[in-house]
Design a protein around this motif. Structure first.
Motif, PDB file in Angstrom:
ATOM      1  N   SER A 151       0.815  -1.214   0.000  1.00  0.00           N
ATOM      2  CA  SER A 151       0.000   0.000   0.000  1.00  0.00           C
ATOM      3  C   SER A 151       0.842   1.255   0.000  1.00  0.00           C
ATOM      4  CB  SER A 151      -0.915   0.013   1.226  1.00  0.00           C
ATOM      5  OG  SER A 151      -0.147   0.090   2.406  1.00  0.00           O
ATOM      6  N   LEU A 152       2.164   1.124   0.120  1.00  0.00           N
ATOM      7  CA  LEU A 152       3.022   2.302   0.135  1.00  0.00           C
ATOM      8  C   LEU A 152       3.733   2.515  -1.184  1.00  0.00           C
ATOM      9  CD1 LEU A 152       4.598   1.975   3.671  1.00  0.00           C
ATOM     10  CD2 LEU A 152       2.592   3.259   2.965  1.00  0.00           C
ATOM     11  N   LEU A 153       3.380   1.745  -2.215  1.00  0.00           N
ATOM     12  CA  LEU A 153       4.087   1.833  -3.478  1.00  0.00           C
ATOM     13  C   LEU A 153       3.220   2.548  -4.491  1.00  0.00           C
ATOM     14  CD1 LEU A 153       6.557   1.009  -5.130  1.00  0.00           C
ATOM     15  CD2 LEU A 153       5.396  -1.132  -5.643  1.00  0.00           C
ATOM     16  N   GLY A 154       3.651   3.714  -4.973  1.00  0.00           N
ATOM     17  CA  GLY A 154       2.906   4.441  -5.989  1.00  0.00           C
ATOM     18  C   GLY A 154       3.312   3.939  -7.358  1.00  0.00           C
ATOM     19  N   VAL A 155       2.354   3.655  -8.236  1.00  0.00           N
ATOM     20  CA  VAL A 155       2.677   3.042  -9.514  1.00  0.00           C
ATOM     21  C   VAL A 155       1.788   3.576 -10.615  1.00  0.00           C
ATOM     22  CG1 VAL A 155       3.551   0.887  -8.554  1.00  0.00           C
ATOM     23  CG2 VAL A 155       1.131   1.136  -8.966  1.00  0.00           C
ATOM     24  N   ALA A 156       2.193   3.331 -11.868  1.00  0.00           N
ATOM     25  CA  ALA A 156       1.337   3.574 -13.025  1.00  0.00           C
ATOM     26  C   ALA A 156       0.836   2.235 -13.531  1.00  0.00           C
ATOM     27  CB  ALA A 156       2.116   4.301 -14.099  1.00  0.00           C
ATOM     28  N   LEU A 157       0.134   2.226 -14.641  1.00  0.00           N
ATOM     29  CA  LEU A 157      -0.542   1.010 -15.063  1.00  0.00           C
ATOM     30  C   LEU A 157      -0.156   0.614 -16.475  1.00  0.00           C
ATOM     31  CD1 LEU A 157      -3.948   2.072 -13.631  1.00  0.00           C
ATOM     32  CD2 LEU A 157      -2.372   0.424 -12.695  1.00  0.00           C
ATOM     33  N   LEU A 158      -0.026  -0.687 -16.677  1.00  0.00           N
ATOM     34  CA  LEU A 158       0.162  -1.223 -18.009  1.00  0.00           C
ATOM     35  C   LEU A 158      -1.202  -1.544 -18.609  1.00  0.00           C
ATOM     36  CD1 LEU A 158       3.052  -3.746 -17.311  1.00  0.00           C
ATOM     37  CD2 LEU A 158       3.239  -1.421 -18.178  1.00  0.00           C
ATOM     38  N   ALA A 159      -1.298  -1.500 -19.921  1.00  0.00           N
ATOM     39  CA  ALA A 159      -2.563  -1.840 -20.564  1.00  0.00           C
ATOM     40  C   ALA A 159      -2.856  -3.318 -20.352  1.00  0.00           C
ATOM     41  CB  ALA A 159      -2.479  -1.533 -22.055  1.00  0.00           C
ATOM     42  N   LEU A 160      -4.098  -3.620 -19.994  1.00  0.00           N
ATOM     43  CA  LEU A 160      -4.507  -5.000 -19.768  1.00  0.00           C
ATOM     44  C   LEU A 160      -5.792  -5.273 -20.525  1.00  0.00           C
ATOM     45  CD1 LEU A 160      -4.037  -5.480 -15.935  1.00  0.00           C
ATOM     46  CD2 LEU A 160      -2.611  -6.378 -17.736  1.00  0.00           C
ATOM     47  N   ALA A 161      -6.007  -6.533 -20.824  1.00  0.00           N
ATOM     48  CA  ALA A 161      -7.292  -6.920 -21.383  1.00  0.00           C
ATOM     49  C   ALA A 161      -8.361  -6.756 -20.320  1.00  0.00           C
ATOM     50  CB  ALA A 161      -7.226  -8.379 -21.845  1.00  0.00           C
ATOM     51  N   PRO A 162      -9.597  -6.446 -20.711  1.00  0.00           N
ATOM     52  CA  PRO A 162     -10.659  -6.270 -19.718  1.00  0.00           C
ATOM     53  C   PRO A 162     -10.826  -7.520 -18.869  1.00  0.00           C
ATOM     54  CG  PRO A 162     -11.369  -5.523 -21.893  1.00  0.00           C
ATOM     55  CD  PRO A 162     -10.065  -6.237 -22.084  1.00  0.00           C
ATOM     56  N   ILE A 163     -11.153  -7.315 -17.584  1.00  0.00           N
ATOM     57  CA  ILE A 163     -11.421  -8.440 -16.699  1.00  0.00           C
ATOM     58  C   ILE A 163     -12.709  -9.125 -17.132  1.00  0.00           C
ATOM     59  CG2 ILE A 163     -12.119  -8.998 -14.327  1.00  0.00           C
ATOM     60  CD1 ILE A 163     -10.099  -7.007 -13.355  1.00  0.00           C
ATOM     61  N   GLN A 164     -12.709 -10.434 -17.063  1.00  0.00           N
ATOM     62  CA  GLN A 164     -13.861 -11.223 -17.478  1.00  0.00           C
ATOM     63  C   GLN A 164     -15.104 -10.803 -16.696  1.00  0.00           C
ATOM     64  OE1 GLN A 164     -13.213 -15.401 -17.034  1.00  0.00           O
ATOM     65  NE2 GLN A 164     -15.390 -15.916 -17.086  1.00  0.00           N
ATOM     66  N   ALA A 165     -16.205 -10.606 -17.402  1.00  0.00           N
ATOM     67  CA  ALA A 165     -17.446 -10.197 -16.750  1.00  0.00           C
ATOM     68  C   ALA A 165     -17.992 -11.340 -15.904  1.00  0.00           C
ATOM     69  CB  ALA A 165     -18.468  -9.776 -17.793  1.00  0.00           C
ATOM     70  N   GLY A 166     -18.712 -10.997 -14.863  1.00  0.00           N
ATOM     71  CA  GLY A 166     -19.302 -12.002 -13.983  1.00  0.00           C
ATOM     72  C   GLY A 166     -19.690 -11.360 -12.678  1.00  0.00           C
ATOM     73  N   ALA A 167     -19.837 -12.161 -11.645  1.00  0.00           N
ATOM     74  CA  ALA A 167     -20.221 -11.644 -10.338  1.00  0.00           C
ATOM     75  C   ALA A 167     -19.053 -10.930  -9.681  1.00  0.00           C
ATOM     76  CB  ALA A 167     -20.695 -12.799  -9.459  1.00  0.00           C
ATOM     77  N   ASP A 168     -19.382 -10.050  -8.726  1.00  0.00           N
ATOM     78  CA  ASP A 168     -18.334  -9.442  -7.914  1.00  0.00           C
ATOM     79  C   ASP A 168     -17.658 -10.523  -7.075  1.00  0.00           C
ATOM     80  OD1 ASP A 168     -19.317  -7.106  -8.943  1.00  0.00           O
ATOM     81  OD2 ASP A 168     -20.239  -6.412  -7.076  1.00  0.00           O
ATOM     82  N   VAL A 169     -16.376 -10.291  -6.754  1.00  0.00           N
ATOM     83  CA  VAL A 169     -15.611 -11.256  -5.966  1.00  0.00           C
ATOM     84  C   VAL A 169     -14.849 -10.520  -4.871  1.00  0.00           C
ATOM     85  CG1 VAL A 169     -13.668 -12.873  -5.982  1.00  0.00           C
ATOM     86  CG2 VAL A 169     -15.366 -12.946  -7.812  1.00  0.00           C
ATOM     87  N   THR A 170     -14.932 -11.036  -3.653  1.00  0.00           N
ATOM     88  CA  THR A 170     -14.134 -10.528  -2.538  1.00  0.00           C
ATOM     89  C   THR A 170     -13.328 -11.683  -1.966  1.00  0.00           C
ATOM     90  OG1 THR A 170     -15.782  -8.856  -1.962  1.00  0.00           O
ATOM     91  CG2 THR A 170     -14.160  -9.418  -0.275  1.00  0.00           C
ATOM     92  N   ALA A 171     -12.007 -11.547  -1.978  1.00  0.00           N
ATOM     93  CA  ALA A 171     -11.118 -12.593  -1.473  1.00  0.00           C
ATOM     94  C   ALA A 171     -10.335 -12.058  -0.286  1.00  0.00           C
ATOM     95  CB  ALA A 171     -10.162 -13.048  -2.569  1.00  0.00           C
ATOM     96  N   THR A 172     -10.189 -12.896   0.735  1.00  0.00           N
ATOM     97  CA  THR A 172      -9.441 -12.526   1.931  1.00  0.00           C
ATOM     98  C   THR A 172      -8.226 -13.429   2.072  1.00  0.00           C
ATOM     99  OG1 THR A 172     -11.451 -11.785   3.055  1.00  0.00           O
ATOM    100  CG2 THR A 172      -9.536 -12.246   4.437  1.00  0.00           C
ATOM    101  N   TYR A 173      -7.053 -12.804   2.214  1.00  0.00           N
ATOM    102  CA  TYR A 173      -5.802 -13.526   2.421  1.00  0.00           C
ATOM    103  C   TYR A 173      -5.274 -13.209   3.817  1.00  0.00           C
ATOM    104  CZ  TYR A 173      -5.534 -14.374  -2.641  1.00  0.00           C
ATOM    105  OH  TYR A 173      -5.773 -14.785  -3.930  1.00  0.00           O
ATOM    106  N   GLN A 174      -4.767 -14.229   4.490  1.00  0.00           N
ATOM    107  CA  GLN A 174      -4.242 -14.030   5.832  1.00  0.00           C
ATOM    108  C   GLN A 174      -3.119 -15.028   6.098  1.00  0.00           C
ATOM    109  OE1 GLN A 174      -7.430 -13.684   8.560  1.00  0.00           O
ATOM    110  NE2 GLN A 174      -6.220 -12.680  10.132  1.00  0.00           N
ATOM    111  N   ARG A 175      -2.186 -14.617   6.927  1.00  0.00           N
ATOM    112  CA  ARG A 175      -1.094 -15.517   7.286  1.00  0.00           C
ATOM    113  C   ARG A 175      -1.591 -16.579   8.257  1.00  0.00           C
ATOM    114  NH1 ARG A 175       3.724 -14.350   5.439  1.00  0.00           N
ATOM    115  NH2 ARG A 175       4.118 -12.281   4.565  1.00  0.00           N
ATOM    116  N   PRO A 176      -1.132 -17.810   8.117  1.00  0.00           N
ATOM    117  CA  PRO A 176      -1.555 -18.871   9.038  1.00  0.00           C
ATOM    118  C   PRO A 176      -1.226 -18.505  10.482  1.00  0.00           C
ATOM    119  CG  PRO A 176      -0.415 -19.806   7.146  1.00  0.00           C
ATOM    120  CD  PRO A 176      -0.239 -18.320   7.058  1.00  0.00           C
TER     121      PRO A 176
END
Length: 539
Positions: A6-31
């Motif tokens: 979250s402390l890294l400021g960046v620009a963006l490369l061109a990407l293909a559009p993300i596949q359409a579908g439902a919204d997704v929320t993923a949670t990652y955590q250390r064991p």
């Protein structure tokens, strides 16, 4: 190597559009993590917007075809356009690059999902080596597309740098969705609708010019050119002990005892001659007063020094000099000398001043000298010195380096003190002291929220540091780490963004605010890791 920081400021490369579908929320955590405070949350909207990070610590945001880095800022979130950071970093390579690629090792199961585990070549058996586990599960396709977007955002922070690690990481991410991302494991996934407000830019982005200035400063600090003798002199000139305004000029005294001055509109500082090495300066009436290391007081009149008294300092170094129209007070670690008219008194302090004092902030009430002490990471305090008896007592409950002391508008008998330090992390507050009664007047946290408790029992971990203050006709002005603050009687504290500085012979000075002058000093570097602090004087 940091991914999705979250402390890294960046620009963006061109990407293909993300596949359409439902919204997704993923949670990652250390064991084994017992708190969700460090969890990585990745949200991918059906329209291709992506948000990744943590509500408290900051996040990346891709929305409406543009990328942003959102982080805790003073009094609310700070937003940086990733394109602005990429432009500012053009031509810069990372400080270090990993020259080994990611290689597949085996197949593992992470929380019920199977995937291919990768390690950087040769690092598998190293203690602390972090894996990357990729699942090709079609149900994670939208999440996988969100990760590809994030990788492109991070990679573009250093355009043109393609190490073997970077190239192979991009190839691995293209194969599916991470279920173990460098030690943070996918623990839950939801397809519930995500409110569109989650993908709104939370504040106006920082100006591109400011981003360029910051990156230029980082570049200069990490890749300094070999200094010339003139550069070395200018660096020493940045260790400013005291700044005052007299004779329509800003006067600057360094810790080496050299004196210079500059007026608005001038492009060079004027090196001033002095009767001898200077210990401190102050202003009595409208005249500049200098105290030599030998105890000699002199007054500047018509650009000539006129001797006043020689103070009996018993060979001790001066820690502070205070001037009013009625008297001059010099303080060493063990004594106080009061000069009024042609007479002087020497009083022993009941308790000596100790510690690595780098700056002092004296304020004479007429019977008592209040002395703010700044000692960097070793703290400081506000000492109350009886100028008749030499009795020393500390105003309780302040804590931290005291950088400024002045009369509180509308509160006779009370003073305002500023507390501030940057040592790895910023901290500070503004306090009121009425005798031994102390209360917090103001603080500003580094936060993702736009409002915060007025007076919490305990300050947040990171708060804006406050430095010098000065009395003006309409009240007090305070220099904070993020700008200027005004205190007037019976009114809320108001904020003004920090004005631009110009470098004059190596010293950063600003006359941009009418009635004020600012200069940055590096003297705190002796006792902290916070860089330059602003000094503020009324003019």
């Amino acid at each position: 190597m940091v991914r999705y920081s979250s402390l890294l400021g960046v620009a963006l490369l061109a990407l293909a559009p993300i596949q359409a579908g439902a919204d997704v929320t993923a949670t990652y955590q250390r064991p084994g993590a017992v708190s969700t405070a460090s969890a990585l949350i990745i949200e991918v909207a059906s329209n291709g917007d992506v948000r990744a990070g943590n509500d408290d610590r900051g996040y990346y945001l891709w929305t409406n075809g543009k990328g942003y880095d959102v982080r805790p800022g003073p009094g609310g979130p700070t937003v940086i356009r990733t394109a602005d950071t990429a432009a500012a970093r053009a031509g810069i390579r990372p400080a270090s690059e990993i020259m080994q690629p990611w290689l597949p090792v085996d197949t593992v199961s992470i929380n019920g999902r199977k995937g291919t585990r990768y390690f950087i070549s040769g690092a598998r058996h190293n203690p602390g080596a972090m894996p990357l586990v990729i699942s090709r599960d079609p149900s994670l396709a939208i999440l996988a597309a969100g990760h590809r977007r994030l990788v492109a955002m991070q990679e573009s922070s250093f355009p043109g740098a393609d190490s073997p690690e970077r190239v192979s990481f991009r190839e691995v991410i293209a194969q599916g969705a991470p279920i173990d991302l460098l030690g943070s494991q996918l623990v839950s996934i939801s397809t519930a609708a995500i409110p569109s407000t989650r993908f709104r830019v939370p504040a106006a982005p920082v100006a591109a010019a400011t981003v360029r200035e910051h990156q230029a400063a980082v570049r200069a600090a990490t890749n300094p050119a070999a200094p010339t003798p003139q550069d070395m002199l200018h660096r020493q000139d940045r260790f400013i002990k005291r700044a005052v305004w007299a004779s329509d000029r800003l006067w600057l005294l360094t810790e080496r005892g050299t004196l210079s001055s500059v007026a608005p509109g001038e492009t060079n500082r004027r090196t001033e001659t002095t009767p001898g090495p200077a210990a401190d300066i102050c202003v009595a009436g409208a005249a500049l007063v200098i105290l030599g290391v030998d105890g000699q007081l002199s007054r500047l009149e018509d650009r000539s020094w006129h001797a006043m008294q020689r103070l009996d300092l018993n060979g001790e170094a001066v820690q502070a000099l205070s001037c009013t129209d009625q008297r001059v007070i010099a303080v060493s670690r063990s004594r106080l000398v009061v000069s009024a008219g042609a007479r002087q008194r020497t009083v022993a302090l009941s308790t000596p001043l100790i510690g690595p004092i780098v700056r002092t902030a004296p304020f004479d009430t007429g019977t008592t000298l209040l002395l703010g002490l700044a000692k960097g990471e070793w703290g400081g305090g506000l000492e109350r010195i009886d100028t008749n008896t030499g009795a020393v007592s500390e105003v309780p409950g302040l804590g931290g380096p005291i950088n400024g002391v002045g009369p509180e508008p509308g509160r006779p008998g009370c003073v305002v003190a500023t507390v501030g330090l940057i040592h790895f992390f910023p901290s500070g507050q503004v306090v009121e002291a009425c005798g031994d009664k102390v209360r917090r007047l103001y603080y500003k946290p580094y936060t993702m929220q736009k409002s915060w408790p007025a007076d919490p029992p305990k300050l947040p971990f990171e708060t804006v540091p406050f430095y010098a203050l000065t009395a003006a006709a309409d009240g007090l002005w305070l220099a904070g780490g993020d700008g200027l603050y005004a205190i007037t009687a019976s009114r809320p504290i108001t904020f003004k963004i920090m004005p631009p500085f110009e470098q004059i012979d190596g010293v950063d000075v600003s006359f941009a605010v009418p009635g004020l002058a600012l200069v940055r000093t590096d003297i705190d570097a002796h006792v902290s890791l916070g860089g330059g602090a602003p000094l503020l004087v009324a003019r």
